[in-house]
Write a protein that holds these residues in place. Structure first.
Motif, PDB file in Angstrom:
ATOM      1  N   ALA A   1       1.520  -3.639  -4.642  1.00  0.00           N
ATOM      2  CA  ALA A   1       0.203  -3.141  -5.053  1.00  0.00           C
ATOM      3  C   ALA A   1      -0.615  -2.666  -3.855  1.00  0.00           C
TER       4      ALA A   1
ATOM      5  N   GLY B   1       0.346   0.723  -2.073  1.00  0.00           N
ATOM      6  CA  GLY B   1       0.145   1.823  -3.012  1.00  0.00           C
ATOM      7  C   GLY B   1      -1.317   2.201  -3.120  1.00  0.00           C
ATOM      8  N   LEU B   2      -2.184   1.177  -3.153  1.00  0.00           N
ATOM      9  CA  LEU B   2      -3.619   1.447  -3.206  1.00  0.00           C
ATOM     10  C   LEU B   2      -4.072   2.202  -1.963  1.00  0.00           C
TER      11      LEU B   2
ATOM     12  N   ILE C   1      -2.254   4.283  -0.154  1.00  0.00           N
ATOM     13  CA  ILE C   1      -1.824   5.677  -0.287  1.00  0.00           C
ATOM     14  C   ILE C   1      -2.778   6.422  -1.211  1.00  0.00           C
TER      15      ILE C   1
END
Lengths: 336, 301
Positions: B271, B274-275, B277
């Motif tokens: 998680a 990804g946040l 990015i």
């Protein structure tokens, strides 16, 4: 659309395919590391004679230009050689994998159109309202999402936490789908197999949603701006002054013309979904072509890489040809 | 190669300069663009000072502290704000160093593909003729390849590495700069100021680099932000697939790949990067939108 245009584009298609084949071939031959030695391993029992024999059997001992001519000849006749790792004809492997990629691409396109078009229409009709601003903000998020991460988060939410949907593969392990078209949903429908259909559909939801999101955002954006433009046209004003009902004007007059740019978007989407599903197929262990490209590059399975990459590129080029042709049919103002 | 003709370009330089400054001031009037710019600069600072910000060595783990969740959660350790991974490495430290990879590759790709594609586009649009035909054909052939497939194929051949990522993504991306600049220059070269510069005796290279280049620069920068976001996403995707950075380099994409195996028990591993990015790419896109509005409200890419 003239015949000359069609012929011109077909010739172009052949030239581009040749260039692609040449590039892929050249790139793979530049790779350090001999595929046969890699395949046979560093076992003591393997002698140079064994390696030479294997190389001869695979035709890798011939001069490069002879190998390339054989490769192109194979492309024309559909014989793509043998997979070095799986010891099966490349053409068969590709044929087995292609339906999975097509099924996912079609499902993702349906998702993106079903979400993108209504959202774009609503945003256009409510231009500059709070709804419009919210939609356009979400839109930006949709365009900035790394798709593989989105896929994993969907697996986390719907697969792990809620447990509603399966997250890996195309169908339950205990089900063996009838193989007619290779598209599991279609095959299940043809054989009236309710359980297989349900399982295949459930397995499709998360990958299709993941692959469709970015395009839903693009479609919403394009539909919004093209609706805004169409709604300002004279014939729409005429329709209003004739006293037509708003629904008729929006759906019967405006949307039909606002959707023309969708042909280009659909073509781009189909092209990128067929070829770019590499990442999403990996996230969901989806047994399609993209995943096979990744695995074959990692395994240095040259014949398979060559065949799969050329197939994907040709599909991509062919779709752009279809788009151009479709465009000139739908919008007669476009002439070549 | 670049000749300077005294006097000929002076007028243009000041006006272009003045316009750029007013555009920048204008840009600050867009809150979303300011937000985008701020976040991008914050990421640049994090990347630059990663060794100072990261509390731990990103590659050094302790198996006693493996798979600890981020801080307010149960079993978390105060020292590891964002938790630890399967080898007990600090997630926050890996994230800080991951910002380096994303920004280096992103900016590197935009710089290299922008320079090559931009220069070739300028030349093709200005000189036209056979040079243009040859370059346009090369661009078409490159674009006939699906972007990601071409990148994977080349990365598979060259092997993982940051420099290789920059080269490969630039090979796949230069035609976008080429096409845009070429189209813009084709329009610009017919304008009166170009004719005037020629009439005043300015050399062709001077006209091309000093006059035309300045007038197409804003389009270039808008495309550059769009491509920056895409380059960051592509790098993350390639690193996720294992074709990006080498295993010992912490990158957001490879962190997500590593975390995917633990998604059921340690969700933060996939998680968090990804946040990061999403936030970086979103900010770049917002900045690009702001630049577009500031430079020219009618411009659409």
């Amino acid at each position: 659309m003239s015949l000359a245009f069609l012929i011109h584009r077909l010739v172009q298609l052949i030239v581009v395919t040749f260039v692609i084949a040449l590039t892929v071939f050249a790139v793979l031959r530049l790779t350090p590391g001999d595929p046969v030695e890699l395949m046979m391993g560093r076992d003591e029992a393997v002698t140079q004679a064994d390696i030479d024999r294997k190389r001869r059997a695979l035709g890798l001992d011939r001069p490069l230009h002879v190998q390339f001519i054989a490769f192109v000849g194979g492309l024309v006749t559909g014989d793509l050689g043998m997979s070095l790792v799986q010891q099966r004809p490349v053409a068969t492997l590709l044929r087995d994998r292609l339906p999975a990629t097509i099924e996912l691409a079609v499902a993702a396109m349906i998702v993106s159109f079903v979400i993108g078009i209504p959202v774009g229409v609503v945003a256009a009709l409510k231009q500059n309202s709070a709804v419009d601003r919210l939609i356009m903000s979400l839109n930006f998020v949709g365009l900035s999402l790394p798709s593989f991460w989105q896929g994993i988060m969907l697996i986390l939410l719907f697969g792990v936490v809620l447990g509603w949907l399966p997250s890996l593969g195309r169908i339950s392990f205990d089900l063996v789908p009838a193989r007619i078209t290779g598209l599991y949903t279609v095959d299940a429908l043809l054989t009236l197999d309710g359980r297989a259909l349900q399982s295949a559909l459930a397995h499709l939801v998360l990958p299709a949603l993941t692959a469709g999101t970015a395009y839903a955002a693009i479609i919403a954006r394009v539909v919004r701006s093209s609706m805004l433009e169409v709604m300002r046209q004279d014939y729409i004003r005429t329709a209003w002054s004739k006293g037509l009902r708003p629904r008729r004007i929006v759906f019967g007059h405006a949307l039909r013309n606002a959707l023309i740019p969708m042909i280009t978007i659909a073509g781009l989407e189909a092209g990128s979904l067929l070829s770019g599903s590499v990442v999403i197929e990996t996230v969901f262990s989806w047994p399609g072509l993209g995943r096979m490209v990744v695995q074959s590059i990692q395994g240095r399975d040259y014949a398979l890489v060559q065949g799969a990459v050329v197939l994907l590129c040709v599909l991509y080029v062919m779709i752009s040809l279809v788009v151009d042709v479709a465009y000139s049919i739908v919008d007669p103002r476009v002439r070549w | 190669m670049i000749e300077t003709v005294p006097g000929a370009g002076a007028q243009d330089v000041t006006s272009a300069h003045g316009r750029r400054r007013s555009s920048l001031r204008h840009l600050l009037g867009y809150p979303t663009a300011v937000f985008g710019l701020t976040v991008v600069l914050a990421f640049v600072l994090i990347a630059a000072f990663a060794p100072l910000i990261a509390p731990f060595d990103p590659n050094q783990g302790s198996l006693l502290r493996r798979l600890r969740p981020p801080v307010p959660l149960e079993r978390s350790l105060p020292a590891h704000l964002l938790g630890t991974d399967q080898l007990g490495r600090d997630v926050m430290s890996q994230m800080a160093f991951g910002a380096r990879v994303s920004l280096t590759v992103g900016i590197g790709v935009v710089a290299l593909s922008g320079l090559v594609g931009g220069l070739l586009g300028l030349v093709a649009g200005y000189f036209r003729g056979r040079t243009d035909t040859a370059l346009s054909r090369l661009a078409d052939w490159t674009l006939a390849f699906p972007y990601l497939i071409l990148a994977i194929l080349l990365m598979g051949v060259l092997g993982p590495g940051i420099l290789n990522l920059v080269i490969v993504l630039s090979i796949a991306g230069w035609p976008h700069f080429f096409r845009l600049l070429r189209a813009e220059v084709l329009v610009e070269r017919e304008k009166a100021y170009v004719e005037a510069a020629h009439a005043l005796g300015a050399a062709r290279w001077t006209v091309m680099f000093k006059h035309i280049a300045r007038n197409v620069a804003h389009t270039f920068f808008v495309l550059a932000t769009v491509r920056l976001g895409l380059a960051v996403l592509s790098e993350a995707g390639l690193s996720y697939l294992g074709f990006g950075v080498p295993p010992n380099v912490p990158a957001w994409g490879s962190m997500i790949a590593g975390g995917q195996n633990y998604v059921e028990t340690a969700w933060w591993l996939s998680a968090a990067p990804g946040l990061a990015i999403l936030l970086l790419v979103l900010s770049v896109n917002l900045l690009g939108e702001g630049l577009r509005d500031a430079f020219d409200p009618r411009m659409r890419l």
